[in-house]
Design a protein around this motif. Structure first.
Motif, PDB file in Angstrom:
ATOM      1  N   UNK A  99       0.856  -1.200   0.000  1.00  0.00           N
ATOM      2  CA  UNK A  99       0.000   0.000   0.000  1.00  0.00           C
ATOM      3  C   UNK A  99       0.889   1.246   0.000  1.00  0.00           C
ATOM      4  N   UNK A 100       0.586   2.202  -0.870  1.00  0.00           N
ATOM      5  CA  UNK A 100       1.347   3.459  -0.902  1.00  0.00           C
ATOM      6  C   UNK A 100       0.959   4.311   0.311  1.00  0.00           C
ATOM      7  N   UNK A 101       1.971   4.707   1.080  1.00  0.00           N
ATOM      8  CA  UNK A 101       1.727   5.450   2.318  1.00  0.00           C
ATOM      9  C   UNK A 101       2.434   6.800   2.238  1.00  0.00           C
ATOM     10  N   UNK A 102       1.726   7.853   2.636  1.00  0.00           N
ATOM     11  CA  UNK A 102       2.339   9.188   2.637  1.00  0.00           C
ATOM     12  C   UNK A 102       2.316   9.722   4.065  1.00  0.00           C
ATOM     13  N   UNK A 103       3.483  10.189   4.544  1.00  0.00           N
ATOM     14  CA  UNK A 103       3.548  10.777   5.886  1.00  0.00           C
ATOM     15  C   UNK A 103       3.149  12.240   5.803  1.00  0.00           C
ATOM     16  N   UNK A 104       2.360  12.692   6.750  1.00  0.00           N
ATOM     17  CA  UNK A 104       1.962  14.095   6.746  1.00  0.00           C
ATOM     18  C   UNK A 104       3.118  15.000   7.123  1.00  0.00           C
ATOM     19  N   UNK A 105       3.239  16.157   6.466  1.00  0.00           N
ATOM     20  CA  UNK A 105       4.260  17.119   6.876  1.00  0.00           C
ATOM     21  C   UNK A 105       3.673  18.037   7.952  1.00  0.00           C
ATOM     22  N   UNK A 106       4.524  18.946   8.426  1.00  0.00           N
ATOM     23  CA  UNK A 106       4.118  19.808   9.543  1.00  0.00           C
ATOM     24  C   UNK A 106       2.862  20.622   9.226  1.00  0.00           C
ATOM     25  N   UNK A 107       2.828  21.162   7.998  1.00  0.00           N
ATOM     26  CA  UNK A 107       1.685  21.997   7.608  1.00  0.00           C
ATOM     27  C   UNK A 107       0.401  21.156   7.543  1.00  0.00           C
ATOM     28  N   UNK A 108       0.543  19.941   6.998  1.00  0.00           N
ATOM     29  CA  UNK A 108      -0.634  19.066   6.885  1.00  0.00           C
ATOM     30  C   UNK A 108      -1.121  18.611   8.269  1.00  0.00           C
ATOM     31  N   UNK A 109      -0.174  18.382   9.187  1.00  0.00           N
ATOM     32  CA  UNK A 109      -0.560  18.014  10.561  1.00  0.00           C
ATOM     33  C   UNK A 109      -1.302  19.186  11.215  1.00  0.00           C
ATOM     34  N   UNK A 110      -0.782  20.392  11.025  1.00  0.00           N
ATOM     35  CA  UNK A 110      -1.426  21.573  11.622  1.00  0.00           C
ATOM     36  C   UNK A 110      -2.834  21.739  11.053  1.00  0.00           C
ATOM     37  N   UNK A 111      -2.993  21.482   9.765  1.00  0.00           N
ATOM     38  CA  UNK A 111      -4.302  21.598   9.115  1.00  0.00           C
ATOM     39  C   UNK A 111      -5.299  20.599   9.708  1.00  0.00           C
ATOM     40  N   UNK A 112      -4.790  19.418  10.072  1.00  0.00           N
ATOM     41  CA  UNK A 112      -5.665  18.379  10.638  1.00  0.00           C
ATOM     42  C   UNK A 112      -5.777  18.469  12.147  1.00  0.00           C
ATOM     43  N   UNK A 113      -4.980  19.339  12.745  1.00  0.00           N
ATOM     44  CA  UNK A 113      -4.961  19.523  14.201  1.00  0.00           C
ATOM     45  C   UNK A 113      -4.651  18.202  14.908  1.00  0.00           C
ATOM     46  N   UNK A 114      -3.591  17.562  14.387  1.00  0.00           N
ATOM     47  CA  UNK A 114      -3.076  16.313  14.968  1.00  0.00           C
ATOM     48  C   UNK A 114      -1.560  16.444  15.132  1.00  0.00           C
ATOM     49  N   UNK A 115      -0.968  15.549  15.916  1.00  0.00           N
ATOM     50  CA  UNK A 115       0.481  15.603  16.150  1.00  0.00           C
ATOM     51  C   UNK A 115       1.247  14.980  14.990  1.00  0.00           C
ATOM     52  N   UNK A 116       0.672  13.928  14.397  1.00  0.00           N
ATOM     53  CA  UNK A 116       1.327  13.253  13.277  1.00  0.00           C
ATOM     54  C   UNK A 116       0.260  12.430  12.558  1.00  0.00           C
ATOM     55  N   UNK A 117       0.496  12.098  11.299  1.00  0.00           N
ATOM     56  CA  UNK A 117      -0.448  11.209  10.608  1.00  0.00           C
ATOM     57  C   UNK A 117       0.195  10.619   9.357  1.00  0.00           C
ATOM     58  N   UNK A 118      -0.401   9.513   8.900  1.00  0.00           N
ATOM     59  CA  UNK A 118      -0.067   8.974   7.578  1.00  0.00           C
ATOM     60  C   UNK A 118      -1.370   8.852   6.787  1.00  0.00           C
TER      61      UNK A 118
END
Ligand SMILES: [Fe+2]
Length: 284
Positions: A85-104
């Motif tokens: 499965x293709x997995x993309x790690x969220x960058x800092x801006x994307x984490x801030x947009x989602x209001x989470x500490x980290x995500x894939x």
């Protein structure tokens, strides 16, 4: 095994963000949590937000679910990659947009966009809506599935997810005690098929039924009671064709001996009271 521990959010593109937000606040009973350029975050519980409406293509639909910590997220990324499965790690801006500490982010076999989040923000104040619909939790979503068997096997083989019942091919899946946290409804495309909010009681459900009728909201199913989860429900349609659901009394499964049941794909399996769904994915 990837361990999901909670629902986090849904992200919905919308053709008319004003209409989507006014429906969410004035009809559904959610509270605006934040507003930024082209996004509005709304909530109905103690999470930072439950839905992020984005001024974008309505086919942009993503479901966020939580894993325990960064280590669990790292392992999940490795396990998904090993499964091809293709997995993309969220960058800092994307984490801030989602209001989470980290995500894939990744897609299930149908192409539903799924995000695994770590340490999503909690709200700092209690939920205080302008319309009191009795909402107490963002609880589950319906996912569209172009092959429910393949999608179900994806979720049950890689995640701590089990089917607690089936209606025809549609598996009602969960990772905790709640009867279902997401369900896989046969469709010709990916996307979120409905979004559920639990309400406190049948009184809230029926009050909303009359309120929505008075507002000429398109009721698409109910009031009724599901044969599977035992929950009493009301489904109605909002902007962008998104279906929202209130329900109350969902079954909690504590019994380790519980065996999932197969129900036929009939209106009676969706509603024991006799309501007939006007929802394409609930009909043969
Ligand atoms: Fe539902």
């Amino acid at each position: 095994m990837i361990e999901l521990i909670d629902m986090t959010y849904v992200r919905l593109g919308t053709a008319d963000i004003k209409a989507a937000v006014s429906f969410a606040t004035e009809i559904l009973g959610l509270q605006i949590a934040h507003e930024e350029d082209n996004r509005v975050y709304v909530r109905g519980d103690d999470r930072d937000h439950n839905i992020c409406y984005i001024d974008d293509d309505p086919s942009l639909n993503a479901l966020g679910m939580e894993v325990k910590d960064i280590g669990a997220l790292d392992s999940a990324a490795t396990e998904l990659a090993a499964a091809g499965i293709a997995v993309k790690r969220g960058n800092q801006k994307e984490c801030a947009d989602r209001r989470v500490t980290d995500f894939i982010a990744f897609c299930d076999p149908t192409g539903n966009q799924i995000e695994l989040t770590v340490r999503p923000f909690k709200a700092t104040r209690r939920y205080f809506p302008t319309r009191d619909a009795g909402i107490n939790e963002f609880s589950h979503v319906g996912l569209r599935s172009t092959d429910a068997k393949i999608d179900e096997s994806f979720w049950t083989s890689l995640f701590n997810v089990r089917a607690n019942d089936w209606i025809g091919p549609a598996g009602l899946l969960s990772f905790d005690k709640v009867h279902h946290r997401f369900a896989l409804f046969p469709s010709d495309r990916p996307g979120i098929q409905h979004i559920n909010f639990q309400v406190d009681s049948i009184d809230d459900l029926m009050r909303s039924y009359y309120y929505l009728c008075g507002k000429q909201v398109h009721i698409v199913f109910g009031p009724g009671r599901h044969a599977t989860s035992g929950a009493m429900f009301l489904y109605f349609e909002g902007p962008d064709g998104m279906v929202y659901e209130y329900s109350t009394g969902v079954r909690l499964i504590d019994d380790p001996e519980y065996r999932p049941r197969q129900f036929p794909f009939t209106p009676e399996a969706f509603c024991v009271w006799g309501a007939v769904p006007d929802i394409p994915e609930f009909k043969d």
